[in-house]
Design a protein around this motif. Structure first.
Motif, PDB file in Angstrom:
ATOM      1  N   PRO A 177      30.621  -9.413 112.635  1.00  0.00           N
ATOM      2  CA  PRO A 177      31.817  -9.554 111.785  1.00  0.00           C
ATOM      3  C   PRO A 177      32.073 -10.959 111.279  1.00  0.00           C
ATOM      4  O   PRO A 177      32.725 -11.133 110.256  1.00  0.00           O
ATOM      5  CB  PRO A 177      32.956  -9.084 112.701  1.00  0.00           C
ATOM      6  N   THR A 178      31.580 -11.980 111.980  1.00  0.00           N
ATOM      7  CA  THR A 178      31.901 -13.351 111.567  1.00  0.00           C
ATOM      8  C   THR A 178      30.727 -14.045 110.897  1.00  0.00           C
ATOM      9  O   THR A 178      30.650 -15.274 110.887  1.00  0.00           O
ATOM     10  CB  THR A 178      32.354 -14.178 112.782  1.00  0.00           C
ATOM     11  N   ALA A 179      29.817 -13.267 110.320  1.00  0.00           N
ATOM     12  CA  ALA A 179      28.748 -13.872 109.533  1.00  0.00           C
ATOM     13  C   ALA A 179      29.345 -14.547 108.298  1.00  0.00           C
ATOM     14  O   ALA A 179      30.459 -14.217 107.869  1.00  0.00           O
ATOM     15  CB  ALA A 179      27.731 -12.809 109.123  1.00  0.00           C
ATOM     16  N   LEU A 180      28.622 -15.506 107.727  1.00  0.00           N
ATOM     17  CA  LEU A 180      29.123 -16.229 106.555  1.00  0.00           C
ATOM     18  C   LEU A 180      29.376 -15.254 105.414  1.00  0.00           C
ATOM     19  O   LEU A 180      28.486 -14.488 105.029  1.00  0.00           O
ATOM     20  CB  LEU A 180      28.103 -17.282 106.121  1.00  0.00           C
ATOM     21  N   PRO A 181      30.586 -15.230 104.875  1.00  0.00           N
ATOM     22  CA  PRO A 181      30.919 -14.254 103.827  1.00  0.00           C
ATOM     23  C   PRO A 181      30.371 -14.674 102.475  1.00  0.00           C
ATOM     24  O   PRO A 181      29.933 -15.813 102.293  1.00  0.00           O
ATOM     25  CB  PRO A 181      32.454 -14.284 103.808  1.00  0.00           C
ATOM     26  N   PRO A 182      30.392 -13.763 101.499  1.00  0.00           N
ATOM     27  CA  PRO A 182      29.997 -14.136 100.134  1.00  0.00           C
ATOM     28  C   PRO A 182      30.910 -15.229  99.585  1.00  0.00           C
ATOM     29  O   PRO A 182      32.097 -15.274  99.913  1.00  0.00           O
ATOM     30  CB  PRO A 182      30.170 -12.820  99.352  1.00  0.00           C
ATOM     31  N   GLU A 183      30.363 -16.109  98.772  1.00  0.00           N
ATOM     32  CA  GLU A 183      31.148 -17.212  98.224  1.00  0.00           C
ATOM     33  C   GLU A 183      32.227 -16.722  97.268  1.00  0.00           C
ATOM     34  O   GLU A 183      33.295 -17.312  97.165  1.00  0.00           O
ATOM     35  CB  GLU A 183      30.232 -18.194  97.494  1.00  0.00           C
ATOM     36  N   THR A 184      31.937 -15.632  96.558  1.00  0.00           N
ATOM     37  CA  THR A 184      32.895 -15.143  95.566  1.00  0.00           C
ATOM     38  C   THR A 184      34.063 -14.450  96.266  1.00  0.00           C
ATOM     39  O   THR A 184      33.859 -13.673  97.204  1.00  0.00           O
ATOM     40  CB  THR A 184      32.224 -14.154  94.604  1.00  0.00           C
ATOM     41  N   PRO A 185      35.305 -14.710  95.842  1.00  0.00           N
ATOM     42  CA  PRO A 185      36.459 -14.036  96.428  1.00  0.00           C
ATOM     43  C   PRO A 185      36.427 -12.542  96.125  1.00  0.00           C
ATOM     44  O   PRO A 185      35.763 -12.103  95.168  1.00  0.00           O
ATOM     45  CB  PRO A 185      37.654 -14.710  95.729  1.00  0.00           C
ATOM     46  N   PRO A 186      37.113 -11.722  96.902  1.00  0.00           N
ATOM     47  CA  PRO A 186      37.178 -10.293  96.612  1.00  0.00           C
ATOM     48  C   PRO A 186      37.791 -10.048  95.233  1.00  0.00           C
ATOM     49  O   PRO A 186      38.729 -10.745  94.839  1.00  0.00           O
ATOM     50  CB  PRO A 186      38.086  -9.742  97.724  1.00  0.00           C
ATOM     51  N   PRO A 187      37.283  -9.065  94.483  1.00  0.00           N
ATOM     52  CA  PRO A 187      37.836  -8.777  93.151  1.00  0.00           C
ATOM     53  C   PRO A 187      39.200  -8.115  93.253  1.00  0.00           C
ATOM     54  O   PRO A 187      39.582  -7.578  94.300  1.00  0.00           O
ATOM     55  CB  PRO A 187      36.802  -7.834  92.534  1.00  0.00           C
ATOM     56  N   ALA A 188      39.938  -8.116  92.146  1.00  0.00           N
ATOM     57  CA  ALA A 188      41.318  -7.625  92.145  1.00  0.00           C
ATOM     58  C   ALA A 188      41.424  -6.110  91.996  1.00  0.00           C
ATOM     59  O   ALA A 188      42.420  -5.519  92.388  1.00  0.00           O
ATOM     60  CB  ALA A 188      42.108  -8.307  91.024  1.00  0.00           C
ATOM     61  N   GLY A 189      40.426  -5.439  91.426  1.00  0.00           N
ATOM     62  CA  GLY A 189      40.482  -3.987  91.271  1.00  0.00           C
ATOM     63  C   GLY A 189      40.336  -3.276  92.600  1.00  0.00           C
ATOM     64  O   GLY A 189      39.568  -3.709  93.469  1.00  0.00           O
ATOM     65  N   LEU A 190      41.058  -2.147  92.790  1.00  0.00           N
ATOM     66  CA  LEU A 190      41.053  -1.458  94.077  1.00  0.00           C
ATOM     67  C   LEU A 190      39.656  -0.984  94.461  1.00  0.00           C
ATOM     68  O   LEU A 190      39.183  -1.243  95.570  1.00  0.00           O
ATOM     69  CB  LEU A 190      42.030  -0.274  94.045  1.00  0.00           C
ATOM     70  N   SER A 191      38.973  -0.275  93.563  1.00  0.00           N
ATOM     71  CA  SER A 191      37.627   0.226  93.873  1.00  0.00           C
ATOM     72  C   SER A 191      36.664  -0.921  94.115  1.00  0.00           C
ATOM     73  O   SER A 191      35.857  -0.887  95.055  1.00  0.00           O
ATOM     74  CB  SER A 191      37.115   1.103  92.729  1.00  0.00           C
ATOM     75  N   ALA A 192      36.743  -1.954  93.276  1.00  0.00           N
ATOM     76  CA  ALA A 192      35.856  -3.105  93.443  1.00  0.00           C
ATOM     77  C   ALA A 192      36.151  -3.841  94.745  1.00  0.00           C
ATOM     78  O   ALA A 192      35.236  -4.363  95.399  1.00  0.00           O
ATOM     79  CB  ALA A 192      36.010  -4.056  92.248  1.00  0.00           C
TER      80      ALA A 192
END
Length: 623
Positions: free
Chosen positions: A13-28
């Motif tokens: 669970p604490t692996a390095l996350p993607p650099e891009t923030p989570p997108p704003a759309g619900l499905s995305a």
């Protein structure tokens, strides 16, 4: 335990996350996290389908047993049919339990703990990289609540959607096929039930989702208000306003209660509609089965298969209905959490941002203007060149722009006009992390982390040894009081915890720990914002000597309202209404008789507290 360890190791669970923030759309937003565990979700999907197929065999086995019993004599039933009984027993005692255990291992050991905290960890990783103003514009408690609640809500909706919804589709399809094999009319009630069930879901689910989102928003607001009261409990106590705090919290409690009631009304109506549908399906299937059997259209075994199938579908439908409701409640929680987690970065680094290098420490403000987006503005055309190793003091009344100037240098905000250079490098093109790594700052309002004394000091340089931590504490004159500390769990000295925001320490003690942290950081640029304001005169005098040593070879920017603390700096910059109105050394500014001289007279009462009476004698109009 090795089998548990194997499944628990499938997701970190604490692996390095993607650099891009989570997108704003619900499905995305769901896919952003779901794609990281898609392999486990596929396995869970297959395991759930297999369990549903195995569960569908139970009514078939019941019907088969009834058929065997009705067509064989008691004395020969076991001898003739034992292979079929043995096969049924193997399915029920070995294969089905193994499938359920596998499904539970995937769900409970791999997905539930790992996926929940993966979402939490990555959400926190992105939120903590938001700009300072992001946190200034919201309750810290509400942000924390969203980060903590979004993880389990997203995981539960994914797992429930995979397990429950797909389960009933597989089970229901198997039931229809099995009953159709006996007589297609037996499947009619189930098909009608599926159609009505879909209509009920279509009516209730969107409404549950909307009301769930409102309830989640109300819960976050309630959490934010409560945490705000706890965080500022000293102010609450000092001003003796418990009734105002009660009203502040009661409003949020009432809002949450009302939202919860509206949601539960829908759930009650949903349960009523589902109960009526289930009853109709069972009665309809039983009636058709008995009618067909009475006319010789089906066997007694088919009747014994049809009734348990429909009863099991009814039971599963209730479980699935709860899961569907839970899914959309959790979707509402996720949508609320997205307001903080998926918020665009207000001040992201440029894609080509470089790491700041500070070999000398020259700081230059070129025609810098800034006003927090207001027309009036705060800083206007600031031109300031600070030489490497120069010690500069910023002076001026409250609101003159001193702290804003420092915040721009730290890149807590982007300049609206002009630019700031450090050793010729435009900080707008540098990573924020590298800028702040090269600047050490002691603030007036010192806030410590709720950790040990040693951890708070080592925050300046995490790789520092215990000896280096103790040396920094000694240089900040903190060792004496630190060694006498003991927290509520019996930890002593440097291992004692300081309480939230350092509340277990006095203001002067907190400031000395902050000074030790800066000493350990050893950055080439030093900012002092009322660095000794919380210290008594004796300790301040001792620390001033340490600050003299700390400032050697560093570029220093000091803010102080007590002019005596910065009068010996190389150059003083006087700000007024966002503009530089005077600049020069202490004695030079006194001789000019301008803004600085008036401020000095007001504070010293006509006397230079550091023994510079000759400077005062040079003031125009002074005797």
């Amino acid at each position: 335990m090795s089998i548990f360890g194997f499944f628990e190791s499938l997701l970190e669970p604490t692996a390095l996350p993607p650099e891009t923030p989570p997108p704003a759309g619900l499905s995305a937003f769901y896919w952003h996290y779901g794609r990281q565990v898609r392999g486990l979700v596929v396995v869970l999907f297959v395991a759930g389908s297999f369990v549903a197929l195995l569960d569908a065999t139970i009514p078939v086995f019941i019907g088969r047993v009834v058929s065997l019993l009705s067509n064989a004599s008691p004395g020969s039933i076991l001898q003739e049919s034992w292979p079929q009984f043995a096969g049924m027993a193997i399915v029920l005692l070995v294969i089905r339990p193994a499938a359920i255990i596998f499904q539970n291992l995937i769900t409970n050991q791999a997905v539930n703990p790992g996926f929940t905290n993966l979402v939490r960890w990555q959400s926190h990783w992105h939120v903590v990289r938001q700009s300072w103003s992001f946190f200034q514009n919201d309750f810290a408690g509400r942000i924390a609540n969203r980060v903590m609640q979004t993880g389990p809500a997203l995981r539960e909706s994914v797992v429930a959607g995979t397990n429950a919804v797909w389960y009933i589709l597989v089970y229901g399809t198997s039931a229809v096929l099995l009953l159709t094999a006996s007589d297609f009319r037996l499947a009619v009630p189930i098909l009608l039930w599926f159609a009505c069930y879909a209509c009920v879901l279509r009516f209730f689910v969107p409404r549950v989702r909307v009301r769930s989102r409102r309830m989640s928003e109300a819960r976050s607001n309630l959490t934010g208000r409560i945490v705000d009261s706890y965080t500022n409990i000293l102010t609450v106590k000092l001003f003796a306003q418990p009734r105002d705090e009660d009203a502040f919290a009661r409003e949020a409690v009432d809002e949450h209660t009302q939202a919860n009631r509206h949601q539960l009304r829908l759930i009650t109506l949903f349960s009523l509609a589902l109960t009526m549908l289930n009853g109709g399906m069972i009665v309809g299937t039983a009636a058709i089965a008995l009618w067909l059997w009475s006319r010789g259209g089906i066997t007694l075994g088919a009747v014994a298969t049809a009734l348990p199938l429909t009863t099991q579908i009814a039971n599963i439908a209730g479980w699935v209905a709860q899961n569907v409701t839970s899914i959309f409640e959790n979707v509402g929680v996720v949508q609320d959490g997205m307001k903080s987690i998926a918020a665009p970065r207000q001040m992201p680094d440029r894609s080509d941002a470089g790491a700041l290098r500070v070999p000398r420490g020259n700081v230059r403000f070129e025609n810098v203007s800034f006003g927090y987006g207001t027309e009036r503005g705060v800083l206007h055309g600031i031109e300031l060149d600070i030489a490497p190793g120069e010690r500069v003091g910023l002076i001026g009344p409250s609101g003159a722009g001193k702290s804003t100037l420092v915040n721009l240098l730290l890149r807590f905000y982007e300049v609206e006009h002009g630019r700031i250079l450090i050793d010729g490098q435009d900080i707008a093109a540098m990573t924020q992390e590298s800028i702040r790594a090269n600047i050490a700052m002691v603030t007036q309002d010192t806030s410590l982390l709720h950790r040990s004394i040693a951890e708070n000091i080592r925050y300046g340089r995490p790789s520092a040894s215990d000896a280096e931590v103790r040396e920094a504490a000694a240089r900040a004159h903190a060792t004496d009081f630190v060694e006498g500390l003991e927290d509520w769990q019996g930890r002593r000295g440097f291992e004692a915890l300081v309480g939230e925001r350092g509340v277990k320490l006095s203001g002067g003690q907190r400031q000395r720990i902050a000074l030790a942290r800066v000493i350990l950081k050893d950055a080439p640029i030093l900012i002092l914002d009322e660095a000794t304001s919380a210290l008594d005169s004796e300790v301040e005098a001792a620390i001033q000597e340490q600050l003299e040593g700390l400032m050697k070879g560093r570029t220093v920017i000091a803010i102080a309202h007590r002019l005596s603390t910065i009068s010996r700096l190389d150059r003083l910059i006087v700000l007024d209404q966002g503009r530089i109105v005077e600049t020069g050394a202490h004695a030079e500014l006194l001789r000019r008789g301008g803004t600085y001289a008036r401020l000095w007279r007001r504070q010293s009462g006509g006397f230079d507290l550091r023994g510079t009476r000759a400077d005062l004698a040079a003031l125009p109009g002074e005797d």
